[in-house]
Design a protein around this motif. Sequence first.
Motif, mmCIF file in Angstrom:
data_model
loop_
_atom_site.group_PDB
_atom_site.id
_atom_site.type_symbol
_atom_site.label_atom_id
_atom_site.label_comp_id
_atom_site.label_asym_id
_atom_site.label_seq_id
_atom_site.Cartn_x
_atom_site.Cartn_y
_atom_site.Cartn_z
ATOM 1 N N VAL A 35 -3.452 0.674 4.633
ATOM 2 C CA VAL A 35 -4.736 0.027 4.498
ATOM 3 C C VAL A 35 -5.102 -0.373 3.155
ATOM 4 C CG1 VAL A 35 -7.172 0.030 5.060
ATOM 5 C CG2 VAL A 35 -5.532 1.073 6.598
ATOM 6 N N VAL A 36 -5.395 -1.529 2.838
ATOM 7 C CA VAL A 36 -5.570 -2.163 1.130
ATOM 8 C C VAL A 36 -7.470 -1.593 1.327
ATOM 9 C CG1 VAL A 36 -6.095 -4.036 -0.174
ATOM 10 C CG2 VAL A 36 -4.437 -3.950 1.483
ATOM 11 N N GLU A 37 -7.479 -0.472 0.263
ATOM 12 C CA GLU A 37 -8.509 -0.203 0.046
ATOM 13 C C GLU A 37 -9.501 -0.933 -0.961
ATOM 14 O OE1 GLU A 37 -10.160 3.112 1.122
ATOM 15 O OE2 GLU A 37 -8.725 2.665 2.720
ATOM 16 N N ARG A 38 -8.607 -1.534 -1.914
ATOM 17 C CA ARG A 38 -9.453 -2.180 -3.047
ATOM 18 C C ARG A 38 -8.675 -3.518 -3.132
ATOM 19 N NH1 ARG A 38 -13.492 0.481 -6.108
ATOM 20 N NH2 ARG A 38 -13.716 -1.570 -7.066
ATOM 21 N N ALA A 39 -9.380 -4.725 -3.163
ATOM 22 C CA ALA A 39 -8.437 -5.947 -3.118
ATOM 23 C C ALA A 39 -9.144 -6.602 -4.429
ATOM 24 C CB ALA A 39 -8.699 -6.712 -1.959
ATOM 25 N N ASP A 40 -9.524 -5.946 -5.419
ATOM 26 C CA ASP A 40 -10.101 -6.474 -6.378
ATOM 27 C C ASP A 40 -9.469 -6.175 -7.670
ATOM 28 O OD1 ASP A 40 -10.853 -3.838 -6.408
ATOM 29 O OD2 ASP A 40 -13.169 -4.536 -6.766
ATOM 30 N N PRO B 60 -9.762 -6.987 1.588
ATOM 31 C CA PRO B 60 -9.995 -5.693 1.856
ATOM 32 C C PRO B 60 -9.956 -5.177 3.253
ATOM 33 C CG PRO B 60 -11.815 -6.826 0.555
ATOM 34 C CD PRO B 60 -10.811 -7.922 1.026
ATOM 35 N N GLY B 61 -9.459 -3.924 3.534
ATOM 36 C CA GLY B 61 -9.107 -3.605 4.872
ATOM 37 C C GLY B 61 -8.190 -4.165 5.502
ATOM 38 N N LEU C 112 -5.890 2.510 -4.133
ATOM 39 C CA LEU C 112 -5.689 1.077 -3.703
ATOM 40 C C LEU C 112 -5.065 1.079 -2.387
ATOM 41 C CD1 LEU C 112 -4.526 -0.500 -6.878
ATOM 42 C CD2 LEU C 112 -6.522 0.254 -6.383
ATOM 43 N N LEU C 113 -4.358 1.934 -1.941
ATOM 44 C CA LEU C 113 -3.428 1.920 -0.525
ATOM 45 C C LEU C 113 -3.503 3.177 0.178
ATOM 46 C CD1 LEU C 113 -0.284 -0.029 -1.193
ATOM 47 C CD2 LEU C 113 -2.525 -1.074 -0.321
ATOM 48 N N ILE D 4 -3.462 9.156 0.722
ATOM 49 C CA ILE D 4 -3.351 8.264 -0.307
ATOM 50 C C ILE D 4 -1.775 7.824 -0.324
ATOM 51 C CG2 ILE D 4 -3.291 8.303 -2.831
ATOM 52 C CD1 ILE D 4 -5.811 9.818 -2.752
ATOM 53 N N ALA D 5 -1.577 6.411 -0.466
ATOM 54 C CA ALA D 5 -0.314 5.784 -0.556
ATOM 55 C C ALA D 5 -0.031 5.393 -1.774
ATOM 56 C CB ALA D 5 -0.170 4.784 0.452
ATOM 57 N N GLY D 6 -1.205 4.857 -2.662
ATOM 58 C CA GLY D 6 -0.967 4.239 -3.865
ATOM 59 C C GLY D 6 -2.279 4.461 -4.700
#
Lengths: 736, 243
Positions: free
Chosen positions: B116-121, B130-131, B162-163, B178-180
Amino acid sequence: MSGGLTSSPHRELGLTDREYERIVARLGREPNGLELAVFSLMWSEHCAYKHSKKLLRRLPTEGARVVMGPGENAGAVDVGDGLVAAFKVESHNHPSAVEPFQGAATGVGGILRDVFAIGARPIAILDSLRFGELDSARSRYLLAGAVSGIGHYGNSIGVATVGGEIYFEGPYEQNCLVNAMCLGLARRDRMVRSAAAGPGNLLVLLGALTGRDGIGGASILASAELGEDGAAKRPSVQIGDPFEEKKLLECSLELVDAGLLVALQDLGAAGLSSSSSEMASKGGVGLDIDVSKVPLREPGLEPFEIMISESQERMLCVVEPAKLDAVLEVCSRWEVRATPIGSVTDTRRLRVFDGGELVGDMPVEALVDDCPLYDLEPARPAAPVYPDPPRRLADDAPADVALRALLRAPSVASKLWAFEQYDSLVGSRTVRRPQQADAAVLQLAPDGGRGALAVSIDGNGRRVACDPYTGAVEAVLECARNLACVGAEPLGLTNCLNFGNPEKPHIAWQLEQAVEGMADACRALGVAVVGGNVSLYNESGGGPIYPTPVVGMVGALPDPALAAPAGFVEEGHRIALVGPFAPDLAGSELEKLRGRLATGLPQVDLEAQAAALAFVREAVRGGAVASAHDVAEGGLAVALAECCIAGGVGARVDLAPLAERGPERALFGEGPGGVIVSGPPEAIDELARIAGAVPFLRLGEVGGDALEIDVGAATLSLRVDEARSLYEGGLPDLLQ
Amino acid sequence: MKLGVVRFPGSCDELDALRACRLVGDAELLWHRDRDLRGVDAVVIPGGFSYGDYLRAGAIARFAPVMGAVGEFARSGGLVLGICNGFQVLCEAGLLPGALLPNLSLRFVCRQVDLVVERADTPFTRACDPGEVLSIPVKHTTGRYYAPERILDELEANGQVLLRYAEGQNPNGSLRDIAGVANERKNVFGLMPHPEHAVDPLTGSTDGARIFESIAAHVEALRRGPLAAAGGSASAVVGRGAA
């Protein structure tokens, strides 16, 4: 030169009196200790194939695509666009039975070296493993260790492990089998051979230090010369170092790519002795080696130990003197040790020096070609060779109970537990991962080629035990069928013949029958055998292993996007059974669960099999089918369940047309030739129309959340999620 | 735009990373003994087993000459992406917070997972929503992300995670899935999954390309001016290319 040993240890080293006399005659004198050690290894079954060489000549080895056949480090076939596929399978059974992690790891390391020795970059590893039943703690230990060792080596060196198979049968309890296959890619114009050439050229040893590891058979000499304490400490299983091999791999390929080598050869069994004499033999030259120049891991190794050490991660190359500096520079960049240890001569002798002293002097021809070859004395066994397997299922168990038992039987159940421990992705070639399709599919685009290669490894030893000829035929057919399911045409075959003691007539009979079967099947399919390996004497107090010819096959397909997955794809797709499948309970998994081992399997019509394979292949290549999966262990019911589990969708099928000889045969009977395909209704209609002489039976339709099978009088239903938990839990549950 | 992929002895996925980079720009290999980063706009530290990883994953590679240059590059705001072993190396080098521990299973695991993309900025995720859920494979033995609770709270507060592994898909026991994670400045990013193995529809997924597209978009934005770049990043990131 030092004199001969005071005792006569040749028998302890595995040489017969007549073999020893022959050595004396060829040398014109008694061999000294070093020479005897070298001869005993070069004339061992492992190096000389003395009980199998004559038999292996029956296998077809020629074909339009063959670039390198048996005898080189690996076989090679042309795959177009200037590329060749190099591949070979080899056993590491005995070391793995002693220490499964290192045994399996170094098995992988060894087969990788065979492939990059011809200048090919290894791109895939497959493994064929056999253990005893998992109720035994020993088998669980061996399985966990071997899988972990394979992963350790393959993952660390960055070569994808893309497939393989694992069976569990009682006769492998003491003698597990670890066969590793490697597939590599080379540019055809950059391949390198192992023939030494050019007297005056230098012999350069690359890679790891030489230690006492792997000095097993010659320990009698060791104890004679070094005292018993030293001998007891000497490990006979090699220890692998994938990092060392990774550097050696990259360095060797860079040397080959830069055109800096005359010849290249890996060091495997019998170490320097076999690699140097093989190189000299192929080139028709002699070699002088100075063992005092060989970098050692520990001081005080005897010259004979240096010659026969099986320390891993070493290569031997021949270099023109003018190119030595360039070679050393590449090696230094990769931090790979490179040491000139000798030179090419025109003497046709392998001469071993320790500094200035000549410590061994042997004609190359005597070492490589003069080992006597033995005729087998096969005799069909009068009584059963193997005990019946343990009984785990009552004869009158209902079909749904049998299906559940089969799905979780360790030889049938998902091998995801093992495959997830392997990196199947490195290299960006893997289009079909383990268990996604019947064969692994590797695209050639990253290497500048078109299309893809498909590769599979197969060999059901229990069926070979039931009928060595037909069982071996079936092993070849199953491999070819797996390739056909992804649309691949076979290009070449490699094999590993794992058998018991060939000096026993019934084992010799198994071996001969299996080689005959393999040869006939290869001829029928037009596939050449380009290399392989033989592992004999797999016996212990518990008797011989099941005769286990393992077949590895490499094929090509034009469009990897069309490589059919095994699982059903879409609700509403029609399901059909293609091919001359005649289910029979003899040799089936169901019979095994019921504690029975058959004698004899139904005969196979090779022509009909070949026609069906071609039909399936073309159907997949044309995009007519959405999925394709062959019928193997557990019969149609298990194969259909696998299609449902892989696709995450149910199916309704009618097997009544196959049930005339009883519903059990239709559900669980086995035999070669069946492929389950699915696709849109109009595509399946079209296939039925053009099938001609190829048997084509409509079975039903994809859909729902259960597998529902109608077999005339009886019906059977199993929810896909339950099937999955049985199938995927089978192995992990037994290993808890 | 040019990306550099570091090659240590024992790197395994460097050619895969190079291919992925070349989908979005120029790319070349950087040798572990070199201190010169050859003017690249971003550095990728790939997967594998650098120097054999016999000591502790990434523990030797952090001392490689090239890592001195990578450290300076990162401190001056250059983009650094560490994948798998690269993530381990960046943690060992102190360029990222936390550490990677052996998987809870104690086994190597190779598996496709959802992230899951936590931050797309950020410079590494700006091409994502995001998401958004990305399907990318993992393959490692030492991938369990660990940091003390206090640090984890800080990471969350700063938007450095972030991921994350999607629910139920954590393959290794990583804390908080946490993946990234990125550094505070968000110019250094490490992840255990392998985006370079998810850039080709034939090999299973193209979701990993988003990471490389993000880097390219960020470098391009820097070329157009720092304001455009800041639009894609939570904190003001001044890359070398912006000078």
